[in-house]
Design an enzyme around this catalytic site. Sequence first.
Site, PDB file in Angstrom:
ATOM      1  N   LYS A 111     -29.380 -51.416  39.189  1.00  9.94           N
ATOM      2  CA  LYS A 111     -28.415 -52.466  39.193  1.00  9.94           C
ATOM      3  C   LYS A 111     -27.695 -51.766  40.785  1.00  9.94           C
ATOM      4  O   LYS A 111     -27.442 -52.797  41.482  1.00  9.94           O
ATOM      5  CB  LYS A 111     -27.264 -52.194  38.242  1.00  9.94           C
ATOM      6  N   ARG A 116     -19.498 -54.360  30.065  1.00  6.20           N
ATOM      7  CA  ARG A 116     -20.677 -53.538  29.174  1.00  6.20           C
ATOM      8  C   ARG A 116     -20.317 -53.787  27.579  1.00  6.20           C
ATOM      9  O   ARG A 116     -21.130 -53.120  26.645  1.00  6.20           O
ATOM     10  CB  ARG A 116     -20.384 -52.290  29.344  1.00  6.20           C
ATOM     11  N   ARG A 170     -32.360 -37.724  40.302  1.00 10.34           N
ATOM     12  CA  ARG A 170     -31.785 -38.697  41.249  1.00 10.34           C
ATOM     13  C   ARG A 170     -30.694 -37.983  42.035  1.00 10.34           C
ATOM     14  O   ARG A 170     -29.922 -37.237  41.585  1.00 10.34           O
ATOM     15  CB  ARG A 170     -31.361 -39.944  40.707  1.00 10.34           C
ATOM     16  N   ARG A 212     -25.492 -37.017  39.772  1.00  9.31           N
ATOM     17  CA  ARG A 212     -24.733 -37.354  38.756  1.00  9.31           C
ATOM     18  C   ARG A 212     -24.530 -36.098  37.419  1.00  9.31           C
ATOM     19  O   ARG A 212     -25.630 -36.015  36.987  1.00  9.31           O
ATOM     20  CB  ARG A 212     -24.789 -38.650  38.180  1.00  9.31           C
ATOM     21  N   ARG A 219     -26.833 -42.720  26.607  1.00  8.86           N
ATOM     22  CA  ARG A 219     -26.404 -44.146  27.536  1.00  8.86           C
ATOM     23  C   ARG A 219     -27.178 -45.358  27.174  1.00  8.86           C
ATOM     24  O   ARG A 219     -26.881 -46.421  27.133  1.00  8.86           O
ATOM     25  CB  ARG A 219     -26.741 -43.540  29.199  1.00  8.86           C
TER      26      ARG A 219
HETATM   27  P1  AMP Z   1     -22.804 -46.267  35.520  1.00  2.99           P
HETATM   28  O1  AMP Z   1     -22.555 -45.603  36.966  1.00  2.99           O
HETATM   29  O2  AMP Z   1     -22.347 -47.600  35.638  1.00  2.99           O
HETATM   30  O3  AMP Z   1     -24.229 -45.906  35.187  1.00  2.99           O
HETATM   31  O4  AMP Z   1     -21.501 -45.730  34.631  1.00  2.99           O
HETATM   32  C1  AMP Z   1     -21.397 -44.151  34.466  1.00  2.99           C
HETATM   33  C2  AMP Z   1     -20.664 -44.164  33.157  1.00  2.99           C
HETATM   34  O5  AMP Z   1     -19.298 -44.602  33.292  1.00  2.99           O
HETATM   35  C3  AMP Z   1     -21.079 -44.764  31.996  1.00  2.99           C
HETATM   36  O6  AMP Z   1     -22.154 -43.909  31.123  1.00  2.99           O
HETATM   37  C4  AMP Z   1     -19.786 -44.640  31.209  1.00  2.99           C
HETATM   38  O7  AMP Z   1     -19.522 -43.487  30.549  1.00  2.99           O
HETATM   39  C5  AMP Z   1     -18.774 -45.273  32.148  1.00  2.99           C
HETATM   40  N1  AMP Z   1     -18.530 -46.427  32.447  1.00  2.99           N
HETATM   41  C6  AMP Z   1     -18.987 -47.102  33.726  1.00  2.99           C
HETATM   42  N2  AMP Z   1     -18.813 -48.379  33.575  1.00  2.99           N
HETATM   43  C7  AMP Z   1     -18.394 -48.628  32.326  1.00  2.99           C
HETATM   44  C8  AMP Z   1     -17.822 -49.902  31.354  1.00  2.99           C
HETATM   45  N3  AMP Z   1     -17.956 -51.153  32.026  1.00  2.99           N
HETATM   46  N4  AMP Z   1     -17.415 -49.689  30.231  1.00  2.99           N
HETATM   47  C9  AMP Z   1     -17.483 -48.477  29.489  1.00  2.99           C
HETATM   48  N5  AMP Z   1     -17.752 -47.513  30.241  1.00  2.99           N
HETATM   49  C10 AMP Z   1     -18.370 -47.453  31.538  1.00  2.99           C
END
Ligand code: AMP
Length: 227
Positions: free
Chosen positions: A13, A88, A128, A162, A173
């Site tokens: 994404k 989400r 990554r 990360r 996740r």
């Molecule tokens: P991402 O960078 O989108 O993979 O997000 C990393 C982490 O941030 C996720 O595993 C969640 O812990 C948190 N997170 C990001 N976006 C959301 C969301 N829309 N709702 C809940 N948690 C989120």
Amino acid sequence: MNIILLGPPGAGKGTQARLLVERLGMIQLSTGDMLRAARRSGTEMGRRVADVMDKGHLVTDDIVIGLIRERLLQGDLGSGVIFDGFPRTLAQADALDDMLAREGLRLDHVVEMRVNDDEALVQRVSGRATCATCGEVYHDATKPIPDDGHCTKCSGTTFNRRGDDNADSMRTRLLAYYKETAPLVGYYYVKRLLRPVDGMGEIDQVAQEVEGILSASPLPGAAVRTA
Ligand code: AMP
């Protein structure tokens, strides 16, 4: 044109969002990036979400909805918004509908990046690294950081890894995705906004598919709200 990129962690994404920003001048709104920025700047909220994020759980709806609301209220949304990693949950999707309607905006497409191989996703995120300056993505196995330590794109020398890009967090996740986020596929399907693409393809091939979708008009009957 406002779109959502929907898909499990590691589906690409963020990579596709960055290409759309470069090619079409859209704005990427990544709640993950916003939360990581809050952590880096040491805000109270950033401290509260750190452990939840590292373990791979979702942070609460009110926090992420608040982040998106604040950003939408600022305006200046370029040629449109790419929602990356938001919504989400169904509650977030409902809140997004309301926020967009209040701003006189609508969703045009929900691009679902379909992936049928969880093991490949774990491989993609483990190892990554991203350039701290321009966000270019590297991978220890498939696209290592150059030996001279300079980003190929911007010559930056700092790279981030990360805390949640590891096999343990990935399992959590992925579970969160299938439990909380996958129901959004049906939610947007009935709104006639869902546009599936093959998330297992090469980056350029997926980008082509996405751009093809964006250049097509929304299907008749597509709407932000069901009410
Ligand atoms: P991402 O960078 O989108 O993979 O997000 C990393 C982490 O941030 C996720 O595993 C969640 O812990 C948190 N997170 C990001 N976006 C959301 C969301 N829309 N709702 C809940 N948690 C989120």
